[in-house]
Structure formats: structure tokens, C-alpha cells
Design a protein around this motif. Sequence first.
Motif, PDB file in Angstrom:
ATOM      1  N   SER A  11       0.805  -1.221   0.000  1.00 46.20           N
ATOM      2  CA  SER A  11       0.000   0.000   0.000  1.00 46.20           C
ATOM      3  C   SER A  11       0.837   1.269   0.000  1.00 46.20           C
ATOM      4  O   SER A  11       0.336   2.342  -0.328  1.00 46.20           O
ATOM      5  CB  SER A  11      -0.920   0.014   1.229  1.00 46.20           C
ATOM      6  OG  SER A  11      -0.157   0.188   2.414  1.00 46.20           O
ATOM      7  N   GLY A  12       2.115   1.152   0.430  1.00 41.97           N
ATOM      8  CA  GLY A  12       2.963   2.334   0.532  1.00 41.97           C
ATOM      9  C   GLY A  12       2.703   3.142   1.792  1.00 41.97           C
ATOM     10  O   GLY A  12       3.275   4.206   1.972  1.00 41.97           O
ATOM     11  N   GLU A  13       1.845   2.637   2.687  1.00 45.45           N
ATOM     12  CA  GLU A  13       1.523   3.363   3.911  1.00 45.45           C
ATOM     13  C   GLU A  13       2.661   3.239   4.925  1.00 45.45           C
ATOM     14  O   GLU A  13       3.370   2.243   4.974  1.00 45.45           O
ATOM     15  CB  GLU A  13       0.226   2.830   4.521  1.00 45.45           C
ATOM     16  CG  GLU A  13      -0.982   3.136   3.671  1.00 45.45           C
ATOM     17  CD  GLU A  13      -2.276   2.603   4.276  1.00 45.45           C
ATOM     18  OE1 GLU A  13      -2.225   1.898   5.306  1.00 45.45           O
ATOM     19  OE2 GLU A  13      -3.337   2.887   3.707  1.00 45.45           O
ATOM     20  N   TYR A  14       2.803   4.270   5.746  1.00 45.87           N
ATOM     21  CA  TYR A  14       3.845   4.332   6.760  1.00 45.87           C
ATOM     22  C   TYR A  14       3.239   4.095   8.143  1.00 45.87           C
ATOM     23  O   TYR A  14       2.114   4.525   8.420  1.00 45.87           O
ATOM     24  CB  TYR A  14       4.515   5.708   6.759  1.00 45.87           C
ATOM     25  CG  TYR A  14       5.328   5.979   5.524  1.00 45.87           C
ATOM     26  CD1 TYR A  14       6.699   5.810   5.538  1.00 45.87           C
ATOM     27  CD2 TYR A  14       4.727   6.402   4.337  1.00 45.87           C
ATOM     28  CE1 TYR A  14       7.468   6.060   4.407  1.00 45.87           C
ATOM     29  CE2 TYR A  14       5.473   6.649   3.207  1.00 45.87           C
ATOM     30  CZ  TYR A  14       6.839   6.477   3.257  1.00 45.87           C
ATOM     31  OH  TYR A  14       7.589   6.718   2.133  1.00 45.87           O
ATOM     32  N   SER A  15       4.014   3.453   9.002  1.00 50.08           N
ATOM     33  CA  SER A  15       3.654   3.257  10.400  1.00 50.08           C
ATOM     34  C   SER A  15       4.917   3.393  11.231  1.00 50.08           C
ATOM     35  O   SER A  15       6.031   3.281  10.721  1.00 50.08           O
ATOM     36  CB  SER A  15       3.064   1.863  10.634  1.00 50.08           C
ATOM     37  OG  SER A  15       1.890   1.671   9.895  1.00 50.08           O
ATOM     38  N   ILE A  16       4.722   3.633  12.519  1.00 47.33           N
ATOM     39  CA  ILE A  16       5.836   3.655  13.453  1.00 47.33           C
ATOM     40  C   ILE A  16       5.617   2.524  14.454  1.00 47.33           C
ATOM     41  O   ILE A  16       4.532   2.387  15.020  1.00 47.33           O
ATOM     42  CB  ILE A  16       5.968   5.008  14.168  1.00 47.33           C
ATOM     43  CG1 ILE A  16       6.334   6.084  13.141  1.00 47.33           C
ATOM     44  CG2 ILE A  16       7.008   4.939  15.291  1.00 47.33           C
ATOM     45  CD1 ILE A  16       6.415   7.481  13.685  1.00 47.33           C
ATOM     46  N   TYR A  17       6.650   1.708  14.634  1.00 51.88           N
ATOM     47  CA  TYR A  17       6.625   0.613  15.588  1.00 51.88           C
ATOM     48  C   TYR A  17       7.419   1.046  16.809  1.00 51.88           C
ATOM     49  O   TYR A  17       8.588   1.409  16.710  1.00 51.88           O
ATOM     50  CB  TYR A  17       7.244  -0.648  14.973  1.00 51.88           C
ATOM     51  CG  TYR A  17       7.259  -1.821  15.921  1.00 51.88           C
ATOM     52  CD1 TYR A  17       6.095  -2.535  16.159  1.00 51.88           C
ATOM     53  CD2 TYR A  17       8.421  -2.195  16.573  1.00 51.88           C
ATOM     54  CE1 TYR A  17       6.089  -3.609  17.040  1.00 51.88           C
ATOM     55  CE2 TYR A  17       8.421  -3.272  17.448  1.00 51.88           C
ATOM     56  CZ  TYR A  17       7.257  -3.968  17.675  1.00 51.88           C
ATOM     57  OH  TYR A  17       7.254  -5.022  18.549  1.00 51.88           O
ATOM     58  N   TYR A  18       6.757   1.048  17.985  1.00 56.72           N
ATOM     59  CA  TYR A  18       7.426   1.458  19.209  1.00 56.72           C
ATOM     60  C   TYR A  18       6.772   0.775  20.398  1.00 56.72           C
ATOM     61  O   TYR A  18       5.545   0.771  20.519  1.00 56.72           O
ATOM     62  CB  TYR A  18       7.357   2.978  19.367  1.00 56.72           C
ATOM     63  CG  TYR A  18       8.140   3.517  20.532  1.00 56.72           C
ATOM     64  CD1 TYR A  18       9.494   3.236  20.691  1.00 56.72           C
ATOM     65  CD2 TYR A  18       7.535   4.312  21.482  1.00 56.72           C
ATOM     66  CE1 TYR A  18      10.219   3.736  21.759  1.00 56.72           C
ATOM     67  CE2 TYR A  18       8.254   4.818  22.555  1.00 56.72           C
ATOM     68  CZ  TYR A  18       9.595   4.528  22.690  1.00 56.72           C
ATOM     69  OH  TYR A  18      10.303   5.015  23.754  1.00 56.72           O
ATOM     70  N   LYS A  19       7.581   0.194  21.233  1.00 56.31           N
ATOM     71  CA  LYS A  19       7.136  -0.503  22.446  1.00 56.31           C
ATOM     72  C   LYS A  19       6.087  -1.570  22.132  1.00 56.31           C
ATOM     73  O   LYS A  19       5.097  -1.722  22.834  1.00 56.31           O
ATOM     74  CB  LYS A  19       6.605   0.481  23.485  1.00 56.31           C
ATOM     75  CG  LYS A  19       7.667   1.392  24.047  1.00 56.31           C
ATOM     76  CD  LYS A  19       7.116   2.233  25.178  1.00 56.31           C
ATOM     77  CE  LYS A  19       8.216   3.083  25.781  1.00 56.31           C
ATOM     78  NZ  LYS A  19       7.723   3.882  26.907  1.00 56.31           N
ATOM     79  N   GLY A  20       6.286  -2.280  21.031  1.00 54.25           N
ATOM     80  CA  GLY A  20       5.389  -3.365  20.658  1.00 54.25           C
ATOM     81  C   GLY A  20       4.092  -2.927  20.014  1.00 54.25           C
ATOM     82  O   GLY A  20       3.216  -3.746  19.759  1.00 54.25           O
ATOM     83  N   GLU A  21       3.949  -1.648  19.729  1.00 53.93           N
ATOM     84  CA  GLU A  21       2.718  -1.110  19.145  1.00 53.93           C
ATOM     85  C   GLU A  21       3.007  -0.467  17.794  1.00 53.93           C
ATOM     86  O   GLU A  21       4.047   0.155  17.604  1.00 53.93           O
ATOM     87  CB  GLU A  21       2.106  -0.049  20.068  1.00 53.93           C
ATOM     88  CG  GLU A  21       1.763  -0.544  21.448  1.00 53.93           C
ATOM     89  CD  GLU A  21       0.542  -1.435  21.470  1.00 53.93           C
ATOM     90  OE1 GLU A  21      -0.365  -1.220  20.653  1.00 53.93           O
ATOM     91  OE2 GLU A  21       0.509  -2.360  22.306  1.00 53.93           O
ATOM     92  N   MET A  22       2.051  -0.601  16.881  1.00 54.30           N
ATOM     93  CA  MET A  22       2.135   0.050  15.566  1.00 54.30           C
ATOM     94  C   MET A  22       1.154   1.217  15.559  1.00 54.30           C
ATOM     95  O   MET A  22       0.015   1.067  15.993  1.00 54.30           O
ATOM     96  CB  MET A  22       1.739  -0.915  14.450  1.00 54.30           C
ATOM     97  CG  MET A  22       2.675  -2.073  14.284  1.00 54.30           C
ATOM     98  SD  MET A  22       4.163  -1.658  13.412  1.00 54.30           S
ATOM     99  CE  MET A  22       3.571  -1.624  11.761  1.00 54.30           C
ATOM    100  N   SER A  23       1.607   2.359  15.048  1.00 52.55           N
ATOM    101  CA  SER A  23       0.704   3.496  14.878  1.00 52.55           C
ATOM    102  C   SER A  23       0.909   4.078  13.486  1.00 52.55           C
ATOM    103  O   SER A  23       2.031   4.110  12.972  1.00 52.55           O
ATOM    104  CB  SER A  23       0.941   4.551  15.953  1.00 52.55           C
ATOM    105  OG  SER A  23       2.276   4.999  15.931  1.00 52.55           O
ATOM    106  N   LYS A  24      -0.173   4.526  12.884  1.00 49.91           N
ATOM    107  CA  LYS A  24      -0.096   5.109  11.544  1.00 49.91           C
ATOM    108  C   LYS A  24       0.782   6.350  11.593  1.00 49.91           C
ATOM    109  O   LYS A  24       0.823   7.061  12.592  1.00 49.91           O
ATOM    110  CB  LYS A  24      -1.489   5.466  11.026  1.00 49.91           C
ATOM    111  CG  LYS A  24      -2.314   4.257  10.708  1.00 49.91           C
ATOM    112  CD  LYS A  24      -3.613   4.656  10.040  1.00 49.91           C
ATOM    113  CE  LYS A  24      -4.411   3.400   9.774  1.00 49.91           C
ATOM    114  NZ  LYS A  24      -4.775   3.267   8.414  1.00 49.91           N
TER     115      LYS A  24
END
Length: 64
Positions: free
Chosen positions: A15-28
Amino acid sequence: METWPPPACVIDILSGEYSIYYKGEMSKATKLECEGLEIAAIWEAEHIIDRIMGDDRWHSDPLK
């Protein structure tokens, strides 16, 4: 005290979408929010060795 690795950028190759992975969680996230973050990846053993040795010629930065 618990320690966590720094946030990492995840880019969905379909999809080309970005997310941030931090402390075991993904956020858009947006591309701008991911700038300066390491790209999260699954590494093959030979790439890990190359990276430790400072050889990253096989790597391309998808944020550029």
C-alpha cells in the motif's frame, strides 16, 4: 527500569503506507514522521553481518 529500542519506521510495500513501531505497538504515520527513523526490517543473516561490519552497499533508503 525497562528499556526499549527507539521507534522504527515500517513501510507497507503493497500500500505504501507508513507506520511507526514502538514498544510493541504500531501506529499510523506519515512519511515526514518517519524521516530520521531506522526502517524496521527482517534481516537475512548475511545482511546482519554486513551491517555489523559497516557494509551497507546492498541497502537503499526507501524514504528518498
